[in-house]
Design a protein around this motif. Structure first.
Motif, mmCIF file in Angstrom:
data_model
loop_
_atom_site.group_PDB
_atom_site.id
_atom_site.type_symbol
_atom_site.label_atom_id
_atom_site.label_comp_id
_atom_site.label_asym_id
_atom_site.label_seq_id
_atom_site.Cartn_x
_atom_site.Cartn_y
_atom_site.Cartn_z
ATOM 1 N N ALA A 1 -26.381 20.870 36.116
ATOM 2 C CA ALA A 1 -26.958 19.850 35.229
ATOM 3 C C ALA A 1 -28.153 20.392 34.454
ATOM 4 O O ALA A 1 -28.276 20.170 33.240
ATOM 5 N N LEU A 2 -29.043 21.128 35.121
ATOM 6 C CA LEU A 2 -30.227 21.673 34.449
ATOM 7 C C LEU A 2 -29.851 22.763 33.446
ATOM 8 O O LEU A 2 -30.480 22.889 32.388
ATOM 9 N N GLY A 3 -28.831 23.550 33.769
ATOM 10 C CA GLY A 3 -28.373 24.574 32.839
ATOM 11 C C GLY A 3 -27.847 23.966 31.552
ATOM 12 O O GLY A 3 -28.144 24.444 30.445
ATOM 13 N N ALA A 4 -27.070 22.898 31.682
ATOM 14 C CA ALA A 4 -26.560 22.211 30.489
ATOM 15 C C ALA A 4 -27.694 21.608 29.676
ATOM 16 O O ALA A 4 -27.700 21.692 28.444
ATOM 17 N N LEU B 1 -32.455 11.260 24.800
ATOM 18 C CA LEU B 1 -31.661 12.466 25.056
ATOM 19 C C LEU B 1 -31.570 12.731 26.558
ATOM 20 O O LEU B 1 -30.495 13.053 27.078
ATOM 21 N N LEU B 2 -32.690 12.576 27.253
ATOM 22 C CA LEU B 2 -32.677 12.765 28.706
ATOM 23 C C LEU B 2 -31.834 11.699 29.393
ATOM 24 O O LEU B 2 -31.168 11.976 30.403
ATOM 25 N N LEU B 3 -31.826 10.488 28.840
ATOM 26 C CA LEU B 3 -30.999 9.428 29.416
ATOM 27 C C LEU B 3 -29.513 9.728 29.207
ATOM 28 O O LEU B 3 -28.686 9.466 30.091
ATOM 29 N N ALA B 4 -29.163 10.277 28.037
ATOM 30 C CA ALA B 4 -27.773 10.689 27.803
ATOM 31 C C ALA B 4 -27.384 11.794 28.779
ATOM 32 O O ALA B 4 -26.250 11.822 29.292
ATOM 33 N N TRP B 5 -28.320 12.712 29.059
ATOM 34 C CA TRP B 5 -28.069 13.760 30.045
ATOM 35 C C TRP B 5 -27.907 13.167 31.450
ATOM 36 O O TRP B 5 -27.002 13.571 32.203
ATOM 37 N N PHE B 6 -28.744 12.222 31.798
ATOM 38 C CA PHE B 6 -28.698 11.603 33.121
ATOM 39 C C PHE B 6 -27.381 10.865 33.343
ATOM 40 O O PHE B 6 -26.748 10.990 34.404
ATOM 41 N N THR B 7 -26.940 10.104 32.346
ATOM 42 C CA THR B 7 -25.676 9.378 32.496
ATOM 43 C C THR B 7 -24.490 10.348 32.589
ATOM 44 O O THR B 7 -23.559 10.124 33.368
ATOM 45 N N GLY B 8 -24.526 11.425 31.805
ATOM 46 C CA GLY B 8 -23.456 12.421 31.903
ATOM 47 C C GLY B 8 -23.421 13.072 33.267
ATOM 48 O O GLY B 8 -22.335 13.284 33.846
ATOM 49 N N ALA B 9 -24.594 13.404 33.826
ATOM 50 C CA ALA B 9 -24.647 13.998 35.160
ATOM 51 C C ALA B 9 -24.163 13.020 36.224
ATOM 52 O O ALA B 9 -23.497 13.417 37.188
ATOM 53 N N ALA C 1 -26.458 4.663 35.256
ATOM 54 C CA ALA C 1 -26.690 6.024 35.747
ATOM 55 C C ALA C 1 -27.158 6.023 37.200
ATOM 56 O O ALA C 1 -26.705 6.843 38.013
ATOM 57 N N ILE C 2 -28.061 5.103 37.555
ATOM 58 C CA ILE C 2 -28.565 5.047 38.934
ATOM 59 C C ILE C 2 -27.451 4.656 39.896
ATOM 60 O O ILE C 2 -27.283 5.259 40.970
ATOM 61 N N VAL C 3 -26.664 3.638 39.533
ATOM 62 C CA VAL C 3 -25.570 3.184 40.406
ATOM 63 C C VAL C 3 -24.536 4.291 40.602
ATOM 64 O O VAL C 3 -24.101 4.577 41.724
ATOM 65 N N LEU C 4 -24.145 4.946 39.512
ATOM 66 C CA LEU C 4 -23.153 6.015 39.617
ATOM 67 C C LEU C 4 -23.697 7.215 40.385
ATOM 68 O O LEU C 4 -22.944 7.889 41.097
#
Length: 273
Positions: A119-122, A156-164, A247-250
Motif C-alpha cells: 500500500a505504501l509503495g503504491a 487523495l489519501l482517502l482514495a488511497w485508503f479506500t483502495g487499500a 474504508a474503516i468497515v472494509l
C-alpha cells in the motif's frame, strides 16, 4: 536450541518493524523495473497517456463546456490522479505476499508488513507522479492555484485508503477463490473508468443517474476533491463521511478475514489447482 534470545524494548521492536516495512516498500516499488527511476517513469508515462486520451476525447466530443469553470486540464487531473491512486493501490494490496508465500518463511517477514509495504509503495509512486506532473504543468505550461491544497491532498489519501481497504478484503478471500478475486479486481478497476465519476461533474447529474454512482466511495472522493481544488465548485451530491466509513468497515472486515485465512491457508492449495 542453543540460540540466546535477547529481550528487546518496545521502541526497538517498533523501529525494526518500520525498517522492514521500508525495505519491503522499496522492493515493491522496484517490482515494475529493476531501476526504480524507470519504474516511476513508466507510471508517469501511463498518467500522461490517460491525460492525453481524456483531453482529446473531451475536445472531440465537445464536452469541455460541461466541465467546471477554471483550468480544464486541472479538472481532468483531479479525477485521474485519484482514480489511478485508488485502482493501483487496490491492485498492489491484492497482489501482496500472502500467508503461503515463500517470503513468509523468513522469520521477520509477516503478512502485515507485506500488505503495508504494498500500500505504501503504491502511494509513494502515485504521489511522486502527481507532484512531478503538476510541477511540470505549473512551470512549463501555465501557473495554477489550488484553493485548499491540504484538503485536496486529504482526498487523495482517502482514495488511497479506500483502495487499500477493498484490496485487503480481496486479499483475504484470494487463497479461497483466486479466480473470482482476479476477475472481480479486474472488473472493478475497469468499471471505475466510468463509475468513479472523473468524466463528469456530480452536481450536473440528474437524480436517476446519481443513484448509479453514489454507491462508489471513489465517486465521493473525486467530487469532494474538485470542491477543494476549484473555488467556484461546491459539491452537494457527495460527502466525505461515506468513503471514510466504508474504508474503516472494509478494513476491519479485511483484517478479520486475513487473520482467519492466515491460520488456514496452505501452500498445497496452489499445488492442487
Amino acid at each position: 536450541m542453543f540460540q540466546q534470545v535477547k529481550q528487546r524494548s518496545k521502541l526497538h521492536t517498533a523501529v525494526s518493524i518500520l525498517e522492514l516495512i521500508y525495505h519491503a516498500t522499496v522492493r515493491d516499488v522496484r517490482k515494475a523495473h529493476g531501476n526504480a527511476l524507470v519504474a516511476i517513469g513508466l507510471n508517469i508515462l501511463q498518467a500522461l497517456v490517460f491525460l492525453a486520451a481524456f483531453y482529446v476525447m473531451f475536445s472531440v466530443l465537445g464536452l469541455r463546456g460541461a466541465a467546471l469553470r477554471g483550468d480544464f486540464l486541472l479538472y481532468i487531473m483531479s479525477g485521474i490522479f485519484l482514480f489511478l491512486t485508488h485502482v493501483k493501490t487496490l491492485g498492489a494490496v491484492v497482489g501482496a505476499e500472502g500467508p503461503s508465500s515463500p517470503m513468509m518463511k523468513h522469520a521477520p517477514m509477516t503478512t502485515a508488513i507485506s500488505i503495508s509495504s504494498a500500500a505504501l509503495g503504491a502511494l509513494y509512486v502515485q504521489v511522486l507522479t502527481m507532484a512531478l506532473i503538476l510541477f511540470a504543468y505549473h512551470v512549463a505550461v501555465t501557473p495554477f492555484e489550488v484553493e485548499y491544497p491540504f484538503a485536496a491532498m486529504g482526498m487523495l489519501l482517502l482514495a488511497w485508503f479506500t483502495g487499500a481497504a477493498i484490496g485487503l478484503v480481496l486479499l483475504a478471500v484470494k487463497p479461497w477463490f483466486p479466480t473470482f478475486v482476479a476477475t472481480f479486481a479486474t472488473v472493478y478497476q475497469r468499471a471505475n473508468m466510468i463509475a468513479s465519476g472523473k468524466m463528469f461533474v456530480a452536481n450536473m447529474l440528474p437524480s436517476y443517474m446519481l443513484k448509479m454512482f453514489d454507491w462508489n466511495p471513489l465517486f465521493h472522493t473525486i467530487d469532494q476533491a474538485r470542491g477543494f481544488v476549484f473555488v467556484n465548485y461546491s459539491p452537494y451530491n457527495s460527502n466525505v463521511t461515506y468513503p471514510v466509513v466504508v474504508a474503516i468497515v472494509l478494513t476491519m472486515i479485511g483484517l478479520m478475514g486475513e487473520f482467519y485465512t492466515r491460520r488456514h491457508a496452505s501452500t498445497s492449495w496452489d499445488a492442487r489447482r
